[in-house]
Design a protein around this motif. Structure first.
Motif, PDB file in Angstrom:
ATOM      1  N   LEU A 120       0.844  -1.208   0.000  1.00  0.00           N
ATOM      2  CA  LEU A 120       0.000   0.000   0.000  1.00  0.00           C
ATOM      3  C   LEU A 120       0.878   1.256   0.000  1.00  0.00           C
ATOM      4  O   LEU A 120       0.635   2.200  -0.768  1.00  0.00           O
ATOM      5  N   GLY A 121       1.898   1.262   0.835  1.00  0.00           N
ATOM      6  CA  GLY A 121       2.796   2.424   0.888  1.00  0.00           C
ATOM      7  C   GLY A 121       3.488   2.658  -0.443  1.00  0.00           C
ATOM      8  O   GLY A 121       3.614   3.810  -0.900  1.00  0.00           O
ATOM      9  N   ASP A 122       3.928   1.577  -1.091  1.00  0.00           N
ATOM     10  CA  ASP A 122       4.575   1.713  -2.407  1.00  0.00           C
ATOM     11  C   ASP A 122       3.605   2.343  -3.416  1.00  0.00           C
ATOM     12  O   ASP A 122       4.014   3.158  -4.252  1.00  0.00           O
ATOM     13  N   PRO A 176       0.483   3.215   6.281  1.00  0.00           N
ATOM     14  CA  PRO A 176       1.044   4.147   5.280  1.00  0.00           C
ATOM     15  C   PRO A 176       0.111   5.309   4.953  1.00  0.00           C
ATOM     16  O   PRO A 176       0.587   6.416   4.662  1.00  0.00           O
ATOM     17  N   VAL A 177      -1.195   5.072   4.991  1.00  0.00           N
ATOM     18  CA  VAL A 177      -2.131   6.168   4.701  1.00  0.00           C
ATOM     19  C   VAL A 177      -2.046   7.221   5.810  1.00  0.00           C
ATOM     20  O   VAL A 177      -2.059   8.430   5.540  1.00  0.00           O
ATOM     21  N   ALA A 178      -1.963   6.749   7.059  1.00  0.00           N
ATOM     22  CA  ALA A 178      -1.864   7.693   8.184  1.00  0.00           C
ATOM     23  C   ALA A 178      -0.620   8.574   8.048  1.00  0.00           C
ATOM     24  O   ALA A 178      -0.660   9.771   8.360  1.00  0.00           O
ATOM     25  N   LEU A 179       0.491   8.006   7.557  1.00  0.00           N
ATOM     26  CA  LEU A 179       1.721   8.798   7.411  1.00  0.00           C
ATOM     27  C   LEU A 179       1.644   9.737   6.203  1.00  0.00           C
ATOM     28  O   LEU A 179       1.983  10.921   6.308  1.00  0.00           O
ATOM     29  N   ALA A 180       1.169   9.223   5.073  1.00  0.00           N
ATOM     30  CA  ALA A 180       1.217  10.013   3.829  1.00  0.00           C
ATOM     31  C   ALA A 180       0.256  11.196   3.859  1.00  0.00           C
ATOM     32  O   ALA A 180       0.420  12.133   3.075  1.00  0.00           O
ATOM     33  N   THR A 181      -0.756  11.146   4.736  1.00  0.00           N
ATOM     34  CA  THR A 181      -1.760  12.220   4.767  1.00  0.00           C
ATOM     35  C   THR A 181      -1.643  13.074   6.026  1.00  0.00           C
ATOM     36  O   THR A 181      -2.592  13.785   6.374  1.00  0.00           O
ATOM     37  N   LEU A 182      -0.500  13.030   6.697  1.00  0.00           N
ATOM     38  CA  LEU A 182      -0.350  13.846   7.914  1.00  0.00           C
ATOM     39  C   LEU A 182      -0.657  15.309   7.594  1.00  0.00           C
ATOM     40  O   LEU A 182      -0.208  15.838   6.578  1.00  0.00           O
ATOM     41  N   GLY A 183      -1.424  15.932   8.462  1.00  0.00           N
ATOM     42  CA  GLY A 183      -1.796  17.330   8.233  1.00  0.00           C
ATOM     43  C   GLY A 183      -3.073  17.496   7.432  1.00  0.00           C
ATOM     44  O   GLY A 183      -3.504  18.624   7.190  1.00  0.00           O
ATOM     45  N   GLN A 224      10.573   3.271   3.713  1.00  0.00           N
ATOM     46  CA  GLN A 224       9.208   3.707   3.385  1.00  0.00           C
ATOM     47  C   GLN A 224       8.678   4.720   4.398  1.00  0.00           C
ATOM     48  O   GLN A 224       7.979   5.661   4.023  1.00  0.00           O
ATOM     49  N   ALA A 225       8.991   4.545   5.678  1.00  0.00           N
ATOM     50  CA  ALA A 225       8.522   5.515   6.683  1.00  0.00           C
ATOM     51  C   ALA A 225       9.045   6.913   6.333  1.00  0.00           C
ATOM     52  O   ALA A 225       8.286   7.896   6.342  1.00  0.00           O
ATOM     53  N   ASP A 226      10.328   7.003   6.001  1.00  0.00           N
ATOM     54  CA  ASP A 226      10.913   8.307   5.660  1.00  0.00           C
ATOM     55  C   ASP A 226      10.279   8.877   4.384  1.00  0.00           C
ATOM     56  O   ASP A 226       9.976  10.070   4.308  1.00  0.00           O
ATOM     57  N   ALA A 227      10.080   8.011   3.377  1.00  0.00           N
ATOM     58  CA  ALA A 227       9.532   8.489   2.100  1.00  0.00           C
ATOM     59  C   ALA A 227       8.083   8.968   2.271  1.00  0.00           C
ATOM     60  O   ALA A 227       7.679   9.967   1.661  1.00  0.00           O
ATOM     61  N   LEU A 228       7.301   8.280   3.088  1.00  0.00           N
ATOM     62  CA  LEU A 228       5.904   8.689   3.281  1.00  0.00           C
ATOM     63  C   LEU A 228       5.822  10.011   4.048  1.00  0.00           C
ATOM     64  O   LEU A 228       4.965  10.853   3.754  1.00  0.00           O
TER      65      LEU A 228
END
Ligand code: MG
Ligand code: MG
Length: 327
Positions: free
Chosen positions: A75-77, A145-152, A294-298
């Motif tokens: 999902l993160g990818d 991954p969704v929680a990280l990529a949409t922070l803010g 992936q954590a850093d990239a998201l």
């Protein structure tokens, strides 16, 4: 964001993702066992399963993870690829990533996930009809991954979370769990303290009474209600990462998934630097590398997006334009 706050966020985000992988790998050994079977099997170490040793019904190599972590990575990818290719948060890219994940013969795949992926491959539909059989925890387990990529961007978080969830699970309890646990994770990433976590957990159980976890009933199955109760109970009962995770996985049943979710939340709470070193060393290095990258990239993806406009305030009486009287 000031450098110190950015470093703290990065540590908590990595703690969440590594915690997810640790909980998955630790719990997989005792997945589908009962607490009594676990106590008997591990009588030689105080009646508790404590180490990432692989095995279990999947006969995993030591340090390997299961679908909870590998579907999250898929999902993160897809989120990162969508960002690169100018198709941000495209649900079809996520469905394609799940299909590619399934075709690569993962070590395991839940029945509901398999059914949803096959439906997508056969019909191209991004969600099925609402289904009573879709109240498993398979959409919840992979939403980090969704929680990280949409922070803010809370509205974006909710939209993308529900879209990814319904590719395989279309059920109100699955949606409520994905959003409720996701918002709790985001609060922990922002540095929420124990009182705030307890208040948010109780508010979640108030909104969806099936998730009430006080008193804890003790079931830890893949039914999303049992999973959420188990996760909220252990997160709120144990302040320490290791204690919380051991108590969770030793309940057995869907131990890799309850372990992954408690590991994710408790890992966000303590941060990567406070994770137990012996468990990090027991994870496969390839897993640690994939999760870390992936954590850093998201986080970078989230930081690169323009902030959504704040919601418009409701009109106040007296500020509406007064219609002109006809001359
Ligand atoms: Mg699993
Ligand atoms: Mg599982």
């Amino acid at each position: 964001m000031p450098a110190e706050a950015a470093a703290a966020l990065q540590d908590r985000a990595l703690g969440a993702y590594l915690g997810l992988a640790i909980g998955d790998a630790l719990g997989a050994t005792v997945e589908f066992m009962t607490p009594r079977e676990i106590a008997a099997h591990f009588a030689g170490q105080g009646g508790m399963h404590r180490h990432i040793v692989g095995g279990g019904w999947l006969k995993l190599p030591a340090g390997q993870v299961t679908d909870d972590t590998t579907m999250s990575l898929a999902l993160g990818d897809a989120l990162l690829r969508g960002h690169r290719e100018g198709r941000p948060f495209d649900t079809r890219l996520i469905a394609d990533a799940f299909a590619a994940w399934w075709r690569a013969r993962p070590v395991d795949c839940g029945n509901t996930c398999r059914r949803g992926i096959l439906r997508y491959l056969q019909h191209g539909s991004l969600q099925g009809e609402p289904n009573e059989g879709d109240a498993g925890n398979g959409a919840l387990m992979r939403n980090l991954p969704v929680a990280l990529a949409t922070l803010g961007d809370d509205a974006g978080f909710e939209r993308v979370s529900v879209a990814q969830a319904r590719i395989t699970h279309h059920h109100a309890l699955s949606d409520a769990a994905v959003l409720g646990i996701g918002h709790l994770l985001r609060a922990l990433l922002a540095g929420a303290d124990a009182a705030a976590v307890a208040a948010a957990s109780d508010a979640l159980a108030e909104r969806q009474p099936a998730f009430r976890f006080r008193p804890y009933r003790g079931r830890a199955s893949a039914y999303v209600v049992d999973t959420v109760q188990t996760v909220l109970h252990h997160l709120n009962t144990h302040a320490d990462f290791e204690t919380a995770l051991l108590a969770t996985v030793n309940r057995g049943e869907d131990a890799d998934t309850t372990g992954a979710l408690v590991g994710m939340l408790a890992g966000a709470r303590c941060g990567a630097r406070a994770l137990p070193r012996h468990w990090l060393r027991q994870l496969l290095p390839a897993v640690v590398q994939a999760v870390t990258r992936q954590a850093d990239a998201l986080l970078a993806l989230a930081a690169s997006r323009p902030s959504p406009p704040p919601p418009a305030p409701p009109p106040r009486p007296g500020t509406l334009p007064v219609p002109h009287a006809c001359p």
